[in-house]
Design an enzyme around this catalytic site. Sequence first.
Site, PDB file in Angstrom:
ATOM      1  N   GLU A   1      20.425 112.019  53.733  1.00 54.42           N
ATOM      2  CA  GLU A   1      21.783 112.522  53.912  1.00 54.42           C
ATOM      3  C   GLU A   1      22.525 112.686  52.601  1.00 54.42           C
ATOM      4  O   GLU A   1      23.277 113.647  52.412  1.00 54.42           O
ATOM      5  CB  GLU A   1      22.571 111.581  54.841  1.00 54.42           C
ATOM      6  CG  GLU A   1      23.894 112.159  55.346  1.00 54.42           C
ATOM      7  CD  GLU A   1      25.067 111.972  54.376  1.00 54.42           C
ATOM      8  OE1 GLU A   1      26.092 112.645  54.563  1.00 54.42           O
ATOM      9  OE2 GLU A   1      24.939 111.150  53.438  1.00 54.42           O
TER      10      GLU A   1
ATOM     11  N   HIS B   1      31.577 105.554  47.623  1.00 54.61           N
ATOM     12  CA  HIS B   1      30.639 105.831  46.526  1.00 54.61           C
ATOM     13  C   HIS B   1      30.917 104.980  45.289  1.00 54.61           C
ATOM     14  O   HIS B   1      30.533 105.345  44.185  1.00 54.61           O
ATOM     15  CB  HIS B   1      30.616 107.329  46.191  1.00 54.61           C
ATOM     16  CG  HIS B   1      29.885 108.143  47.199  1.00 54.61           C
ATOM     17  ND1 HIS B   1      29.434 109.417  46.955  1.00 54.61           N
ATOM     18  CD2 HIS B   1      29.502 107.864  48.472  1.00 54.61           C
ATOM     19  CE1 HIS B   1      28.815 109.892  48.025  1.00 54.61           C
ATOM     20  NE2 HIS B   1      28.846 108.954  48.961  1.00 54.61           N
TER      21      HIS B   1
END
Length: 344
Positions: free
Chosen positions: A216, A317
């Site tokens: 992904e 992230h």
Amino acid sequence: MNTIDYITRLTTTPSPTGFTKEIMNYVVTETQKFGYDPVQTPKGGVLVTVKGQNDNQHRFITAHLDTLGAMVRAIKSDGRLKMDLVGGFVYNAIEGENCTIHVAKTGQTISGTILMHQTSVHVYRDAGTAERNQTNMEVRLDERVTNAEETRALGIQVGDFISFDPRTIVTENGFIKSRHLDDKVSAAIMLHLLKTYQEEGVELPYTTHFYFSNNEEIGYGGNSNIDAKVVEYLAVDMGAMGDDQQTDEYTVSICVKDGSGPYHYELRQHLVSLCESNGIPYQLDIYPYYGSDASAAMRAGADVRHALLGAGIESSHSYERTHIDSVDATERLVDAYLKSEMLE
């Protein structure tokens, strides 16, 4: 194991995109223990199909287990490593992080730390201002190496994967701090639901494919192995937080639009209705710089109704955080959806 236990187990298993065999094997073994018959796809994902009352119309639900990471780009003359990033994040997000080099040649691991070359303020005038980029960032190995030849003697070579220390912590007041909560929170929810359905003898209204994807972060995760009978596709991923966002760490976030465009209107309204009828706290939101497994499936030509929801993840992230309340709300919504009647 409960969902939080699974989050801890998954986040502490290294799985940067392209290096996911260990974690996928774990999912295979775990779901086999539940009594399912998982299939590992050629691409490396794991598909668990649960037959439902209606086998003519199917549902497909995904979460991804691949994470951000890096690869060895080059061995520098002083024995340190230059990196090439895997996934969409910035070098600033990993500065000062401990890491592991997975040495392909020997099968061993070597620890290190990701640092600026100009780290020492006692030596470098631009320690605080130099750009954090591939040229300036490097891995300091926890080995007695002072040149490239000594590093190569350890077996390290270009292409070896580098994983980041997750630093998983669950606080007494319910916060979960870790790298890679995107998207191991969702995968943990899926594992726990599969376990619960088997233990409680739950029969879902529709045959449902639980897909744990492994690509992904680079854009082509759950875009394949979609049965022709699949009508609805639900991606369970992270809810993005920041300026102009409604998503928080205590509710489930339902995405109305991301970088790939709007999600299926009627299906997301069905999710809203389930939240309101079941007292599940939720937020609607737009994720401007985002794509999901459902986005990848649509680009690949899947003719399905698609939706995206997930727990609210702060500082995505980077060193991420969520709360048990958000995990619980997300699991409750996924469970309610899988037990609900399909749209006409």
